[in-house]
Design an enzyme around this catalytic site. Structure first.
Site, PDB file in Angstrom:
ATOM      1  N   GLY A 178      32.546  49.744 -65.656  1.00 43.98           N
ATOM      2  CA  GLY A 178      31.668  48.575 -65.887  1.00 43.98           C
ATOM      3  C   GLY A 178      30.786  48.755 -66.717  1.00 43.98           C
ATOM      4  N   ALA A 179      29.815  49.749 -65.819  1.00 44.73           N
ATOM      5  CA  ALA A 179      28.149  50.383 -66.211  1.00 44.73           C
ATOM      6  C   ALA A 179      28.411  50.494 -68.358  1.00 44.73           C
ATOM      7  CB  ALA A 179      27.716  51.498 -65.384  1.00 44.73           C
ATOM      8  N   GLY A 238      -2.096  31.103 -53.333  1.00 46.98           N
ATOM      9  CA  GLY A 238      -1.138  30.167 -53.562  1.00 46.98           C
ATOM     10  C   GLY A 238      -0.096  30.063 -54.110  1.00 46.98           C
ATOM     11  N   GLY A 239       0.039  28.402 -55.223  1.00 46.65           N
ATOM     12  CA  GLY A 239       0.316  28.118 -55.685  1.00 46.65           C
ATOM     13  C   GLY A 239      -0.037  28.385 -57.796  1.00 46.65           C
TER      14      GLY A 239
HETATM   15  C1  HXC Z   1     -12.937  25.614 -53.878  1.00 44.22           C
HETATM   16  C2  HXC Z   1     -13.562  27.903 -53.372  1.00 44.22           C
HETATM   17  C3  HXC Z   1     -12.081  27.852 -53.532  1.00 44.22           C
HETATM   18  C4  HXC Z   1     -11.398  27.342 -53.801  1.00 44.22           C
HETATM   19  C5  HXC Z   1     -13.189  29.869 -53.239  1.00 44.22           C
HETATM   20  N1  HXC Z   1     -14.472  29.079 -53.285  1.00 44.22           N
HETATM   21  N2  HXC Z   1     -11.772  29.459 -53.261  1.00 44.22           N
HETATM   22  N3  HXC Z   1     -14.218  27.181 -53.292  1.00 44.22           N
HETATM   23  N4  HXC Z   1     -12.008  25.832 -53.983  1.00 44.22           N
HETATM   24  N5  HXC Z   1      -9.916  27.231 -54.094  1.00 44.22           N
HETATM   25  C6  HXC Z   1     -15.160  29.110 -53.337  1.00 44.22           C
HETATM   26  C7  HXC Z   1     -16.347  29.772 -52.029  1.00 44.22           C
HETATM   27  O1  HXC Z   1     -16.642  28.752 -51.025  1.00 44.22           O
HETATM   28  C8  HXC Z   1     -17.029  30.449 -52.253  1.00 44.22           C
HETATM   29  O2  HXC Z   1     -18.285  29.487 -52.293  1.00 44.22           O
HETATM   30  C9  HXC Z   1     -16.698  31.431 -52.880  1.00 44.22           C
HETATM   31  O3  HXC Z   1     -15.411  30.733 -53.496  1.00 44.22           O
HETATM   32  C10 HXC Z   1     -16.725  32.807 -52.686  1.00 44.22           C
HETATM   33  O4  HXC Z   1     -15.428  32.313 -52.097  1.00 44.22           O
HETATM   34  P1  HXC Z   1     -15.658  33.777 -50.572  1.00 44.22           P
HETATM   35  O5  HXC Z   1     -14.546  33.279 -50.024  1.00 44.22           O
HETATM   36  O6  HXC Z   1     -17.371  33.790 -50.521  1.00 44.22           O
HETATM   37  O7  HXC Z   1     -14.951  34.971 -50.850  1.00 44.22           O
HETATM   38  P2  HXC Z   1     -14.029  35.704 -50.892  1.00 44.22           P
HETATM   39  O8  HXC Z   1     -14.769  36.485 -49.490  1.00 44.22           O
HETATM   40  O9  HXC Z   1     -14.117  37.216 -51.745  1.00 44.22           O
HETATM   41  O10 HXC Z   1     -12.603  35.384 -50.941  1.00 44.22           O
HETATM   42  C11 HXC Z   1     -11.910  34.782 -51.547  1.00 44.22           C
HETATM   43  C12 HXC Z   1     -10.590  33.996 -51.121  1.00 44.22           C
HETATM   44  C13 HXC Z   1     -10.612  32.814 -50.452  1.00 44.22           C
HETATM   45  C14 HXC Z   1      -9.981  35.395 -50.858  1.00 44.22           C
HETATM   46  C15 HXC Z   1     -10.108  33.983 -52.141  1.00 44.22           C
HETATM   47  O11 HXC Z   1     -12.668  32.146 -51.036  1.00 44.22           O
HETATM   48  C16 HXC Z   1      -9.957  32.069 -50.176  1.00 44.22           C
HETATM   49  O12 HXC Z   1      -9.020  32.209 -49.202  1.00 44.22           O
HETATM   50  N6  HXC Z   1      -9.856  31.238 -50.793  1.00 44.22           N
HETATM   51  C17 HXC Z   1      -9.164  29.896 -50.624  1.00 44.22           C
HETATM   52  C18 HXC Z   1      -8.041  29.896 -51.510  1.00 44.22           C
HETATM   53  C19 HXC Z   1      -6.598  29.149 -51.591  1.00 44.22           C
HETATM   54  O13 HXC Z   1      -6.322  29.025 -50.728  1.00 44.22           O
HETATM   55  N7  HXC Z   1      -6.288  28.060 -52.388  1.00 44.22           N
HETATM   56  C20 HXC Z   1      -6.232  27.289 -52.895  1.00 44.22           C
HETATM   57  C21 HXC Z   1      -4.603  27.994 -53.367  1.00 44.22           C
HETATM   58  S1  HXC Z   1      -3.362  26.822 -52.989  1.00 44.22           S
HETATM   59  P3  HXC Z   1     -19.673  30.116 -52.132  1.00 44.22           P
HETATM   60  O14 HXC Z   1     -20.339  28.493 -52.865  1.00 44.22           O
HETATM   61  O15 HXC Z   1     -19.934  30.071 -50.458  1.00 44.22           O
HETATM   62  O16 HXC Z   1     -19.991  31.005 -53.024  1.00 44.22           O
HETATM   63  C22 HXC Z   1      -2.940  26.120 -54.883  1.00 44.22           C
HETATM   64  C23 HXC Z   1      -2.401  25.362 -55.350  1.00 44.22           C
HETATM   65  C24 HXC Z   1      -2.014  25.318 -56.358  1.00 44.22           C
HETATM   66  O17 HXC Z   1      -3.592  26.517 -55.727  1.00 44.22           O
HETATM   67  C25 HXC Z   1      -0.977  24.901 -56.763  1.00 44.22           C
HETATM   68  C26 HXC Z   1       0.345  25.219 -58.011  1.00 44.22           C
HETATM   69  C27 HXC Z   1       1.251  25.335 -57.399  1.00 44.22           C
END
Ligand code: HXC
Length: 518
Positions: A408-409, A173-174
């Site tokens: 140019g290079a 994500g971001g």
């Molecule tokens: C809260 C989260 C989390 C999140 C993971 N977890 N991401 N909890 N917020 N963003 C938690 C899961 O619920 C899980 O909890 C534990 O972390 C491990 O995650 P898993 O999914 O079991 O692990 P894995 O299979 O290895 O997958 C990892 C992952 C996936 C690919 C990162 O968790 C995922 O897709 N997460 C979301 C990614 C995402 O889209 N994030 C938001 C991005 S937007 P438990 O309790 O089951 O152990 C962003 C905005 C930023 O970041 C803005 C800036 C401009």
């Protein structure tokens, strides 16, 4: 001191609670994915017993609304602190994937922001060890604003302290923008990935199947996107390389890089350099063979090796002092400048300039890459970045023209009128408006068309062009370069030039900032 007394009970209880927090099962989960825990990473990075953790006992913010669950673990999923790396003060944060996936809630973000602000105040580099699911979903907008504060701090510190990101798991994500804003990004092969939108969204929106590795793995970012500057096969080697890398950098923009002792095994006069460039001007060679015969032994640390590989960039040392090297690579696309190599070079030069690292350029470049693809993708705009970066840099700048320096290079690669301080050429140098084939085709089009033996005539004219125009002596005699030198004395010449430039001082008129063509 009696730690069993009533005043210390709460202290001891907390201490044992945090020890219990990190179970072998959690560690095993990380290890089973080929990853280390956040603590193990910190221990590998820092000199023994020097890391001081702060904010170890903070706890996550309360959830704004009932949705999902928050792990009330101490530390809120990130270790922050400072300590010594190779004896120098370095700040760092390491996200802990075993606590809510290393996700960034507001307390987690405030810890990072605090350590970023300390690093800036103390003028010390900061390392981000990233292993995170991004913004913590349960905390909603608070976690987004936490990211914004982190971005703002990185941008404020840019060009003041070195900032390095090491991706050791997901960066999604971001959240990818915090590493992207820092100076250098390290990634670990097969266990780290970075993307703005993950494979599921790609499938939904574009109906394209791609794995996380294929979309944003280390190899992809090192070779194709250029986001990752260094990649290694496992976490241990990544951290060891990072420690070595840090040894080339100053702590901040008003210090010079650390000086190490040179073993003196590379001679100032090195006759091997006379034999590296082939007699045939169209034959390739590896410019790294030249670099390694000039810089202190084994001191070359290449950056962005796989990206824009027709230009080599990296740090090295001369008599123990750090220099930045930019070199055309005749082994890849004849050393041509294309979009990737131009942007890679520009970014590297700007880093060197920000951190007082002299730039040494080795030039052998036929020109910019022609073609519809490059023109339409903006080679004009991207090539201009390299030109801008060279010209804008005020650190000492030295060029060695090895062979081709056409058009140019020639200008772009740190020519004297672009602000280069010293320009030396080897006798093999070819300095001219264009290469012999192009020049002959334009100037003698009619004669060639009318000739009974155009192949022979062209050969003759190309030889004449090389003898009369495309050589280094005309530029030398007219002062456009400083000297044609014997390749054997190149190291000696560079060392003398750097000594002469030791107190280089350039006054730049006040302005808010230039407007580099981005
Ligand atoms: C809260 C989260 C989390 C999140 C993971 N977890 N991401 N909890 N917020 N963003 C938690 C899961 O619920 C899980 O909890 C534990 O972390 C491990 O995650 P898993 O999914 O079991 O692990 P894995 O299979 O290895 O997958 C990892 C992952 C996936 C690919 C990162 O968790 C995922 O897709 N997460 C979301 C990614 C995402 O889209 N994030 C938001 C991005 S937007 P438990 O309790 O089951 O152990 C962003 C905005 C930023 O970041 C803005 C800036 C401009």
């Amino acid at each position: 001191m009696d730690l069993s007394g009533k005043y210390y009970k709460a202290f001891i209880d907390r201490q044992s609670a945090i020890e219990k927090q990190y179970s072998p099962k959690q560690a095993e989960k990380q290890h089973s994915k080929g990853k280390l825990t956040a603590h193990e990473r910190i221990n590998l990075l820092y000199d023994k017993n020097t890391f001081e953790e702060i904010d170890e006992f903070v706890t996550p913010a309360d959830q704004p609304v009932e949705f999902g669950k928050v792990d009330r673990a101490y530390g809120d999923g990130v270790i922050v602190g400072h300590g010594k790396v190779n004896g120098r003060l370095i700040f760092a944060y390491a996200q802990d994937f075993t606590i809510m996936g290393g996700s960034l809630g507001i307390v987690h973000a405030k810890k990072i922001a605090k350590i970023q602000e300390m690093a800036l105040k103390m003028g010390s580099p900061i390392i981000a060890l990233i292993d995170s699911g991004g913004a913590r979903i349960q905390e909603g907008v608070a976690s987004l604003s936490g990211y914004a504060a982190i971005f703002q701090n990185i941008i404020h510190s840019s060009g003041i302290i070195p900032q390095i990101s090491v991706i050791m798991g997901p960066a999604a994500g971001g959240a990818v923008y915090s590493p992207a804003l820092t100076d250098f990004v390290f990634m670990v092969n097969h266990t780290s990935y970075m993307f703005v939108t993950g494979p599921n969204v790609v499938k939904e929106v574009l109906n394209e199947e791609v794995t996380a590795e294929g979309l944003g793995g280390a190899e992809v970012h090192a070779r194709k996107s250029g986001v990752a500057h260094m990649i290694y096969d496992d976490e241990e080697n990544t951290i060891l390389a990072l420690k070595k890398f840090l040894s080339y950098l100053p702590s901040n923009n008003v210090e010079n890089p650390p000086v190490v002792s040179d073993d003196g095994s590379i001679s100032d006069v090195n006759e091997k350099l006379r034999d590296i460039i082939p007699e045939d001007p169209n034959k390739a060679y590896d410019v790294k063979d030249i670099i390694s015969q000039i810089v202190d032994r084994n001191s070359f640390f290449e950056t962005s090796e796989l990206f824009g590989a027709s230009l080599v960039t990296g740090f090295a040392r001369l008599t123990g002092k750090t220099i930045g090297i930019v070199a055309n690579q005749p082994k890849v696309l004849a050393g041509v400048l294309d979009i990737d190599s131009s942007t890679k070079g520009a970014r590297f030069i700007r880093f060197c300039d920000a951190f007082n690292i002299p730039i040494l350029t080795f030039e052998d470049v036929p020109g910019f890459l022609p073609g519809v693809d490059q023109e339409h993708a903006g080679i004009i705009r991207h090539g201009a970045k390299l030109l801008f970066a060279y010209s804008e840099a005020t650190v000492p700048k030295i060029t060695i023209i090895l062979r081709k320096a056409y058009g140019g290079a020639f200008i772009v690669m740190n020519s004297k009128n672009l602000g280069g301080d010293f320009s030396f050429a080897w006798p093999s140098a070819e300095i001219a408006v264009m290469g012999p084939d192009g020049a002959v085709a334009i100037l003698y089009r009619k004669e060639l068309a009318e000739s009974k033996n155009p192949v022979e005539l062209k050969k003759e004219l190309v030889k004449k062009y090389r003898d009369k125009i495309a050589n280094p002596f005309i530029a030398d005699e007219s002062g456009y370069i400083d000297e044609v030198i014997d390749p054997a004395v190149t190291r000696k010449k560079i060392i003398s030039a750097l000594n002469a430039l030791n107190n280089k001082w350039v006054k730049v008129p006040a302005r808010k900032h230039g407007n580099m063509p981005l």
